[in-house]
Every structure is written in C-alpha cells, then in structure tokens.
Design an enzyme around this catalytic site. Structure first.
Site, PDB file in Angstrom:
ATOM      1  N   GLU A 149      19.420 -22.307  -6.509  1.00 53.47           N
ATOM      2  CA  GLU A 149      19.132 -20.747  -6.400  1.00 53.47           C
ATOM      3  C   GLU A 149      20.067 -20.058  -6.538  1.00 53.47           C
ATOM      4  OE1 GLU A 149      16.185 -19.723  -6.423  1.00 53.47           O
ATOM      5  OE2 GLU A 149      16.902 -17.286  -5.564  1.00 53.47           O
ATOM      6  N   ARG A 209       4.392   0.817  -6.597  1.00 53.62           N
ATOM      7  CA  ARG A 209       4.451   0.087  -5.547  1.00 53.62           C
ATOM      8  C   ARG A 209       3.677  -1.293  -5.305  1.00 53.62           C
ATOM      9  NH1 ARG A 209       6.104   2.886  -0.501  1.00 53.62           N
ATOM     10  NH2 ARG A 209       4.779   1.919   1.030  1.00 53.62           N
ATOM     11  N   ASN A 261      -0.945   2.160   6.673  1.00 53.07           N
ATOM     12  CA  ASN A 261      -0.392   1.329   5.998  1.00 53.07           C
ATOM     13  C   ASN A 261       0.024  -0.111   6.520  1.00 53.07           C
ATOM     14  OD1 ASN A 261       0.049   2.050   3.282  1.00 53.07           O
ATOM     15  ND2 ASN A 261       2.195   2.534   3.468  1.00 53.07           N
ATOM     16  N   GLY A 262       0.198  -1.308   6.674  1.00 52.95           N
ATOM     17  CA  GLY A 262       0.426  -1.984   7.410  1.00 52.95           C
ATOM     18  C   GLY A 262      -0.666  -3.392   8.304  1.00 52.95           C
ATOM     19  N   HIS A 281      30.664 -38.065  -9.715  1.00 49.62           N
ATOM     20  CA  HIS A 281      29.872 -38.711 -11.078  1.00 49.62           C
ATOM     21  C   HIS A 281      29.756 -38.411 -12.420  1.00 49.62           C
ATOM     22  CE1 HIS A 281      29.031 -41.570  -8.162  1.00 49.62           C
ATOM     23  NE2 HIS A 281      29.073 -41.205  -7.477  1.00 49.62           N
ATOM     24  N   LYS A 323      20.115 -17.400  -9.906  1.00 45.67           N
ATOM     25  CA  LYS A 323      20.197 -16.284  -9.578  1.00 45.67           C
ATOM     26  C   LYS A 323      21.856 -15.577 -11.346  1.00 45.67           C
ATOM     27  CE  LYS A 323      17.743 -15.319  -8.250  1.00 45.67           C
ATOM     28  NZ  LYS A 323      16.315 -15.937  -8.314  1.00 45.67           N
ATOM     29  N   CYS A 349       1.158  -0.376  -0.267  1.00 47.63           N
ATOM     30  CA  CYS A 349      -0.264   0.469  -0.039  1.00 47.63           C
ATOM     31  C   CYS A 349       0.453   1.265  -0.103  1.00 47.63           C
ATOM     32  CB  CYS A 349      -0.676   0.166   1.195  1.00 47.63           C
ATOM     33  SG  CYS A 349      -1.570  -1.407   1.570  1.00 47.63           S
ATOM     34  N   TRP A 380      -3.356  -2.380  -2.235  1.00 46.16           N
ATOM     35  CA  TRP A 380      -2.582  -3.880  -1.645  1.00 46.16           C
ATOM     36  C   TRP A 380      -3.405  -5.484  -1.279  1.00 46.16           C
ATOM     37  CZ3 TRP A 380       1.167  -7.799  -1.561  1.00 46.16           C
ATOM     38  CH2 TRP A 380       1.711  -8.123  -2.739  1.00 46.16           C
ATOM     39  N   GLU A 405      20.484 -16.002 -14.640  1.00 46.26           N
ATOM     40  CA  GLU A 405      19.335 -14.806 -14.564  1.00 46.26           C
ATOM     41  C   GLU A 405      19.851 -13.491 -14.959  1.00 46.26           C
ATOM     42  OE1 GLU A 405      15.419 -15.586 -12.678  1.00 46.26           O
ATOM     43  OE2 GLU A 405      16.775 -15.507 -10.957  1.00 46.26           O
ATOM     44  N   LYS A 464       8.751 -11.618 -15.723  1.00 45.38           N
ATOM     45  CA  LYS A 464       8.359 -11.497 -14.262  1.00 45.38           C
ATOM     46  C   LYS A 464       7.783 -12.903 -13.904  1.00 45.38           C
ATOM     47  CE  LYS A 464       8.817 -10.474  -9.857  1.00 45.38           C
ATOM     48  NZ  LYS A 464       9.895 -11.080  -9.763  1.00 45.38           N
TER      49      LYS A 464
HETATM   50  C1  G6P Z   1       9.351 -16.988 -14.198  1.00 44.58           C
HETATM   51  C2  G6P Z   1      10.593 -15.775 -13.251  1.00 44.58           C
HETATM   52  C3  G6P Z   1      11.271 -16.408 -11.896  1.00 44.58           C
HETATM   53  C4  G6P Z   1      10.380 -17.371 -11.326  1.00 44.58           C
HETATM   54  C5  G6P Z   1       9.016 -18.180 -11.546  1.00 44.58           C
HETATM   55  C6  G6P Z   1       8.462 -18.130 -10.933  1.00 44.58           C
HETATM   56  O1  G6P Z   1      10.595 -17.953 -14.731  1.00 44.58           O
HETATM   57  O2  G6P Z   1      11.077 -15.024 -13.778  1.00 44.58           O
HETATM   58  O3  G6P Z   1      11.696 -15.261 -11.916  1.00 44.58           O
HETATM   59  O4  G6P Z   1      10.800 -17.863 -10.367  1.00 44.58           O
HETATM   60  O5  G6P Z   1       8.508 -17.866 -13.041  1.00 44.58           O
HETATM   61  O6  G6P Z   1       7.459 -17.411 -10.815  1.00 44.58           O
HETATM   62  P1  G6P Z   1       6.241 -17.315  -9.438  1.00 44.58           P
HETATM   63  O7  G6P Z   1       5.062 -15.918  -9.816  1.00 44.58           O
HETATM   64  O8  G6P Z   1       4.952 -18.592  -9.814  1.00 44.58           O
HETATM   65  O9  G6P Z   1       6.253 -17.092  -8.855  1.00 44.58           O
END
Ligand code: G6P
Length: 610
Positions: free
Chosen positions: A483, A27, A103-104, A506, A487, A2, A77, A490, A605
């Site tokens: 992960e 936001r 907010n909160g 292996h 990162k 928010c 939000w 990407e 995204k």
């Molecule tokens: C896309 C994004 C990733 C995300 C994945 C799953 O590949 O680039 O960053 O982890 O989707 O998205 P979600 O909204 O389902 O977490």
C-alpha cells in the site's frame, strides 16, 4: 456524507438554502430536501424533497410560492434506509410542526422506537425520523428543552438543526459528534455542517463543540451545554475561500482524507460490537448461525488499494476465525474458473462499489453458489445492491483518487467480521475483548501519527529526488509495504516496488545501491527479529534507509537516522497505524514534486470499465 444548511434572518430563506445545498454537493449525496417556516399562515411548515441532484429539487420548487425567512435544508448520503424521497430530510414529527435535519447515526434508534410505542407513525426507514418523534414526545412548549432531553436518550453521533411551527423566530442546533458551524451576519445567522455554504455571506463563524446546543433567533444566538448551563462562545474569522472550505482548510482532499481517518474509523466500528461479550455484530451479514458455521473458505475480492486492505483481512479471518482465506484480484478471479461452492463466503471489497472487475467477479461467484457479500463505501452502489448483504464502511465521500480513509475502514470492517466468525468458532470472550479494546484505541493512536506530519515532511524532502524506491515488510506488514508503494507511485510517479522482507535476497537485492532507498516496516511484532536481519542486509549495501518502528525501539535509530515512530498495538491491527506515515510520506513527496495530488495523471477514482 450528509450536509446541513439552515438560515434565520431577513432574507428569503429558500434561495439561500438552495444555493447552500449546491455548495455542499462536494460532500457527496443521493437526495436533498428543504423546509421553510412560512410567514403567511402561522403554524405552517412547507417541505419539498427530491431524490438525486439538487437540480431535481430546484425543478420541483419552480413555480411554488414558498416564502419565509427561516428554513433548514439537507443533502442526504443514505445510511439507514434506501435512497427514496420518503427517507430524504427534513423529517417531521407526528403533527407536522416539528421538523429537523440531522447528520450522524443514531445507534439505539430501534430501542427508542420501541419505547415511543404505537402512538407514533413513521413515514420513512430513517433513524432521523425517530429522533424527530423522540423530540416531539419531550416537547412541552420549549423546543430547546425538548431537544436537550431527547438527546440525553440518544447514543451515536448527531449534528442537528430543528425548527417548530409554534416558534417563528427560532432555530435550534445541537452537536454531539457531527460538526456544526454557525455563520454570523447582520441580524441573521447561517448554520451548516461546514463553513462552505455560508462563505458568500459571512466570514464570521462560531464553531459548536460536542455537547453544545444553540438557540438562534434573528437577533441573537445563545449556547448551552446539555445541563442547560449557558456557555460563552467566541466569534472567529475564517480566511478560507470556497475551495479551501471544501477541503476544511487542507491543501488537498487527499490530506484532508488522511486526517479524517481517526473520525471515520470511529464511524466504521460504532455500534457494531459488544465489548462485554467480546463480540462483533454486523447485522448486514444476513446469514444464520448455521450458515456461518457452514463456511469453509473465505475469498476476498478487490482491486488496487482495496485488495491490499483485503490482504490484511486475510490475516484477521485466518487468525481469529480459523477459516482458510484467499485474496483474489478481481480481474484475475473472474477469468480463472475459480473453485467456489456453497461453503464459500465471498466478500467484494470496494470503495466505490462500482469497479467493473469486482462486480463481474462477484456475479461469477454468485453464479457458482457462494454466499456473496459486499464491504463498500458508497451507499446504494452496484455492489451494495447486487450482493445479498454486507456492510458499509462509513468512510464518507473519498474524493482524492488515491484511496486512504477507505483502506483503513475496510480493514476495520473485515476485522469485525473475522471476530464475528471467530466468536462462533474459537475465540474466547476475553480475546474478543482484548481485540475490541485495542481497536477502540486506534483513533487516538492514529492522531499521534498525524501529529508527526511536519517531521514526516522533512524526511520526505530527503527522499523526493530518488527515481526508485523499495518498500519492505513481513507478515501482516507486507500488505502495508504494498500500500505504501502504490500510494507513492500513484501520486508522485516515482517508481517503487514492494517485497516481503524475506524475498529481498532472491533477486531484488541486486538493485540496491546508494541511489535506491528502502522503506522498511519494522514494528515490534513476531517477525521483528527476522525483519531486522533483512534491514541489516540492506544497510550493508549502503542503500538509504527509512524505517517505520514502534515507539520506544531505540535500536531502530542505530540502523538509520530516518525513523518514523508509531504507537504500539496488537499485531493484527498494525496496518491501521503503519500505513498512515506512508500515506503522509507519499503525499508530501508528491506536493514537493508539484504533482496533481488529488487527480494524478492517467488514473480514475472509479474504474467502471474492464
Ligand atoms: C482505482 C482507484 C484506486 C482503488 C481501485 C479500486 O484504481 O484509483 O484508488 O483502490 O480503483 O476501487 P474501489 O472503488 O473498488 O475500491
């Protein structure tokens, strides 16, 4: 998350507020509203609200004669209650004189509502409206006093701005956890959840601290603590332009979101556990105790980073709840005729709640009779709507494509769910308490890692020109390796792979050379000795080595010069800390290579197509 904007001064408030709302759009929000204290008719507050974009609100305001030089506005939000006009802020008390934006999250809103009794009638499902009524019930002619008294009964986080028809030259702002900034002009003040909406008018700001209440008139601002003692505040000058302000001064959204983690982690767990009972209570699960007991299998379905969070969740469900748990990548699950029945609990884990494969997989699981629940960030998203319950992770809008804070909050929620099931089956209160205490220490420990960002940057400089890298972890740190690797891929476009430490020999070990660095997660857990042996094998191949190790592990320094130390925690919670240096490492490399960190090439995204 928010957004708040308020104005008091000589200008007409409405245009300032609507423009301010537009500046807060970044936001993320689902509805908006504005309230103006009218000049013409004493005692009249005009309020207009609308679902959807600010444009919808602007359309509704067209042709309406709303004048006044004091007003408050809000982008909502949704957290408590759906996306409806009734739930949008500002909210009134009973008599239409007191109005506020907030907010909160108010954790004890149900208790407050009960105490207020049936004298009050509510028009929304929000916790904020209850706060408005609580303040009204304390109002005896002094608005600031009423707010201070009311806040002493509230648990949770608040950033609020209120006005009252009987006080035509007064705005009250209070901060308890949710940020508020006051912009100082010539006989005018702006007040907002961040500096973005006021930068067009002033660069002079006053930051309210937690527990501070400001009484603002056109002529002056006075600040008090909750004991009503006056506090002297300093005016600061901000150099940011609009774009920098949206990122709170960080160079990229991704960096801001990495640094958001301690705060939003607290938002995720707040009000969802009981320390005394050593138990978790995620109300959204929407299952009876008998139904919970009937669960024989858990399946966690997700894509990308969410699927790595799910792999961590698997450890939590198996260790705490003793329920066999599988992780399935959504795009695979939906096409492999999965075995799912009425004893299976399926969680869809998704930041956006709109990932096409995850949605399809959940529909499939539902068709086959499983309990289907969501662990989602975006309120009102498809997964949130289509599942029969679940929890929001409260990470706030995540704008950088590469997910960071959503990942840590997904793990937080899965850990709490695992505890909730575990306490029904095999976990003692003492074990639950130990876990919860460790969970509550996570934000401070995250901050200790974030403080090392500059040192991690120096290490990143040494690694930025390699063409390939390995990420290695064992047990619960294997998902961390995955992960860390995704990162880096990407956002820097450097090729990297993640392997469980024990698998190295292996096959992958054939690739190691002086040009092929390894990033090893070697924190002090039950597999420490095994991992250390794997690392020795790497050293023997002369591959450059970067280690994530537990503070105090001087032995790590004997293996390599490049060690990032992280605080000690319970093994189950290690991914919440160990992933953070890898996020920062990937970020700095990408920046040094001149990549578009927030919008990397070819990525979206939210992947809403198959
Ligand atoms: C896309 C994004 C990733 C995300 C994945 C799953 O590949 O680039 O960053 O982890 O989707 O998205 P979600 O909204 O389902 O977490």
């Amino acid at each position: 998350m928010c957004g708040i904007i308020g104005y008091i001064g000589k200008k007409q408030a409405l245009p300032v507020l609507v423009k301010g709302l537009r500046r807060l759009e970044y936001r993320g929000y689902d509805s908006a509203g504005v309230a103006i204290l009218g000049e013409s008719e004493k005692g009249k507050v005009e309020r207009v609200r609308s679902v959807g974009k600010i444009d919808n609100l602007a359309e509704k305001l067209k042709g309406q004669d709303i004048s006044g030089t004091i007003g408050i506005a809000h982008t909502r939000w949704a957290t408590h209650g759906g996306v409806t006009e009734d739930n949008a802020h500002p909210h009134f008390g009973c008599d239409g004189k007191l109005v506020l934006v907030h907010n909160g999250i108010i954790e004890n809103y149900r208790e407050i509502k009960e105490k207020l009794g049936d004298k009050h009638t509510y028009k929304s499902e929000t916790d904020t409206e209850i706060l408005a009524h609580l303040i009204e019930s304390h109002y005896k002619g002094d608005l600031r006093e009423a707010i201070e008294h009311a806040l002493s009964h509230v648990r949770g986080t608040d950033g609020l701005v209120a006005m009252h028809a009987d006080h035509p030259n007064c705005l009250i702002a209070a901060r308890l956890g949710s940020p508020l900034v006051v912009g100082v002009g010539e006989d005018e003040y702006y007040i907002a959840s961040d500096a973005t909406p006021m930068l067009t008018y002033t660069k002079k700001v006053i930051y309210l601290e937690d527990g501070e209440v400001a009484e603002i008139s056109k002529e002056k601002m006075e600040t008090f603590n909750l004991k009503d003692e006056a506090i002297t505040k300093c005016v600061e000058e901000i150099e940011w332009n609009d774009e920098q302000a949206e990122k709170q001064g960080y160079d990229h959204f991704m960096l801001k979101e990495i640094f958001d983690q301690p705060t939003v982690f607290e938002d995720a767990i707040r009000g969802r556990y009981n320390l005394e009972e050593g138990a978790a209570h995620l109300g959204g699960l929407n299952m009876t105790t008998d139904e919970m007991r009937s669960v024989k299998r858990v399946i966690l379905i997700a894509c990308g980073t969410a699927s790595y969070a799910a792999m961590v969740g698997k450890y939590a469900f198996e260790r705490l709840a003793g329920i066999p748990t599988e992780v399935d990548v959504a795009s695979e699950f939906r096409y492999r005729d999965p075995i799912v029945d009425e004893h299976t609990l399926v969680f869809g884990i998704s930041q956006s709640g709109e990932t096409a494969d995850t949605i399809a997989a959940l529909r499939e699981a539902k068709r086959k009779g499983a309990f289907v629940r969501g662990i989602v960030n975006v309120v009102g998203s498809t997964i949130a709507r289509e599942t029969d319950g679940g929890s929001y992770i409260h990470a706030g809008p995540e704008l950088a494509v590469a997910s960071t804070k959503a990942y840590t909050n997904m793990i937080a929620i899965m850990t709490l769910y695992a505890l909730q099931f575990g306490r029904l089956k095999r976990i003692t209160p003492a074990t639950g308490q130990r876990l919860l205490k460790a969970l509550r220490e996570i934000p401070a420990k995250m901050n200790e890692i974030l403080d090392q960002s500059d040192e991690i940057k120096k290490i990143a400089e040494k690694y930025k020109d390699y063409k390939n890298m390995f990420f290695l972890g064992r047990g619960i740190n294997f998902p961390v390796a995955l992960e860390g690797s995704i990162k880096l891929k990407e956002i820097s476009y450097i090729h990297s792979e993640a392997y469980p430490g024990g698998e190295m020999k292996h096959g992958p070990i054939a690739l190691l050379s002086e040009d092929f660095p390894v990033i090893g997660i070697m924190t002090k857990d039950q597999l420490y000795d095994k991992m250390r042996s794997n690392i020795e094998e790497i050293r023997a191949r002369k591959a450059p080595l970067l280690l994530i190790a537990t503070q105090g592990d001087e032995g790590a320094k004997e293996l390599t010069d490049d060690v990032i130390y992280v605080p000690d925690t319970m093994e189950l919670l290690e991914p919440l800390l160990n992933t953070i240096p890898l996020q920062i490492f990937a970020y700095h490399i990408a920046v040094m290579l001149g990549r578009d960190v927030d919008r990397p090439r070819n990525l979206a995204k939210s992947v809403t197509v198959e």
